[in-house]
Scaffold this active site. Sequence first.
Site, PDB file in Angstrom:
ATOM      1  CD  GLU A   1      -3.000  -0.925   2.286  1.00 10.78           C
ATOM      2  OE1 GLU A   1      -3.036   0.156   2.906  1.00 10.78           O
ATOM      3  OE2 GLU A   1      -3.759  -1.873   2.531  1.00 10.78           O
TER       4      GLU A   1
ATOM      5  CB  ALA B   1      -6.449   9.124   5.981  1.00 11.28           C
ATOM      6  CB  ALA B   2      -9.159  13.559   8.525  1.00 11.49           C
ATOM      7  CG  PHE B   3      -9.895   8.504  12.528  1.00 12.88           C
ATOM      8  CD1 PHE B   3      -8.890   8.151  11.660  1.00 12.88           C
ATOM      9  CD2 PHE B   3     -10.017   7.791  13.711  1.00 12.88           C
ATOM     10  CE1 PHE B   3      -8.016   7.122  11.940  1.00 12.88           C
ATOM     11  CE2 PHE B   3      -9.155   6.755  14.010  1.00 12.88           C
ATOM     12  CZ  PHE B   3      -8.154   6.413  13.126  1.00 12.88           C
TER      13      PHE B   3
ATOM     14  CG  ASP C   1      -7.363  -4.131  -2.575  1.00 11.18           C
ATOM     15  OD1 ASP C   1      -7.934  -5.226  -2.623  1.00 11.18           O
ATOM     16  OD2 ASP C   1      -6.900  -3.656  -1.525  1.00 11.18           O
TER      17      ASP C   1
ATOM     18  CG  ASP D   1      -7.910   0.467   2.018  1.00 11.10           C
ATOM     19  OD1 ASP D   1      -6.762   0.924   1.933  1.00 11.10           O
ATOM     20  OD2 ASP D   1      -8.140  -0.737   2.264  1.00 11.10           O
TER      21      ASP D   1
END
Length: 647
Positions: free
Chosen positions: A300, A452-454, A521, A541
Amino acid sequence: MILVRRFRVLILMVFLLACALHIVLDLLPKLERRAARPSGEPGCSCAQPAAEAAAPGWAQARGRAGEPSAAGDAGWPNKHTLRILQDFSSDPASNLTSHSLEKLPPAAEPAERASKGQEPGAPRPRDPAHKPLLRDPGPWRSAPPPGPSGDGSLLARLFEHPLYRGAIPPLTEDDVLFNVNSDIRFNPKAAENPDWPREGAEGEELLPTGEVALDSYPNWLRFHIGINRYELYSRHNPAIEALLQDLGSQKITSVAMKSGGTQLKLIMTFQNYGQALFKPMKQTREQETPPDFFYFSDYERHNAEIAAFHLDRILDFRRVPPVAGRMVNMTKEIRDVTRDKKLWRTFFVSPDAPQQDTHLATGQAAPSLKEPTGESSSFPSLVPLEEAQVLASQIGPSWTLGTRARAFWDHEEDYVLMAPANNICFYGECSYYCSTEHALCGRPDQIEGSLAAFLPDLSLAKRKTWRNPWRRSYHKRKKAEWEVDPDYCEEVKQTPPYDSGHRVLDIMDMTIFDFLMGNMDRHHYETFEKFGNETFIIHLDNGRGFGKYAHDELSILVPLQQCCRIRKSTYLRLQLLAKDEYKLSLLMAESLQRDRVAPVLFRLHLEALDRRLRIVLQAVRDCVERDGLRSVVEDDLDPGHRTSTER
């Protein structure tokens, strides 16, 4: 026999004692709040304000100007309740046990009306001048679009185009993720948390006094509040740009490993209680996925996560949470602040290696180089920087190309090839690539990654996980049904939720998005459960995108070719981005230039975007020639048009 019975009784008593202790601990906060109430105030929960009953932690009863803070203000936001707004898990089943707090209990409605002097049974008054919801404040829409300012900004001109200025429908209470009253004010002092860090310059710790306006909320909270049925964030929301800055500059106070997943990911908590998912750098910008790699076995890429956010925004989907790049100190910002013993135990220092610096400059012949293994490689004369980077990665994965120049892409400066030695490394725990053979090493303790912001926590905003109909088989020999059945789309369109609404069109948008990145993916996607099926899908993702710049994976486009459906707005934007004056590669380069780890994408990946865009447009033209324009292009720009995917 008697001893066995006594042992069972002992175990049962211990279990009962633990249950009793757990119940007491749960009741303690309620008893404390009841003891803190004035003597004349009833202690039943029905007397609490509606906002307090709806979100007991931060949307508490608001005090009026000039009045002292009530005892109930002790329930204003604190560290725990602010962190519960964020999601710690992306497992498909993680939202099954969560509970939604999006609607008020029935007992809270009459109590709130009674506190305002209204009859409990009276209808709610409608004041057209009052906006009861915290949606998208007016100043946000008048803010300049994202992108560097100035007349020469290609991004600024793009976001001024009419295709990027369409308004979403008026929002109702059911269209916003959080029903928050617009006159609520945040009072950190009442939360007994005097050291709440204000948003501002890095390291600034001013103590707020009195009430704090909405603009002073943490940027991650403003991002959460702005989510609605139609978009993850509005086009010109200034909180998004500010959140990107926070991701790259906020002090990291805690680190833990993310459970689940095939590769290592870290949950990082910031000083303002915001959180982000950290994916470390594992490959250089130029390294392509080997042609024989199984698509599920690829690394990734952290830069793919960053680029995906910018591509999603340029396409005007706005379905990817904000992502920014950052250089992280592995010692001070990971090892020293983590309480995860499993992560801490995997840290080590790489062994010494023969250090051999070789200076490479354009037009200068480079001597042969020897790796620690003894194998030799040589650079030819006249070495441009991009070729030198590729050659450095071929010599060995641990070798890096450093530079003494300020400008990373300046070919006239002196470049240095450096061997690894005494670097801080760790590998964590995960299903794949978490071992000493795949350790993540700094230079010597600095590592690059994406943050990456939640999204809001599942306990406040449940999300539903959907299996992608065009999911791959993830089997080395078997093929998925869509790979062998050319009429597979007709079967999908007869299955809920694809038999009505605009979900099929959302899948087509996601297909185009994945094809431009080369992401194979996409096995699942998510939606916010509150909005039902009439909402956008979240593009989460994206780490396996941008793996190959010399190959276009046409199988990703199969959903578009089988269904032959596309939104008119998407089709027109793709045509616009194919023009020379709004070239997609140039827009991406300008947008990514502002990230802290720029350049984010290798030049050949940017060129591949233009090539793949032409392939998408050709696929749509083929569908139009076969089925007709009206059958293929769904007109979503007409305000009176009701989108329907029934064929």
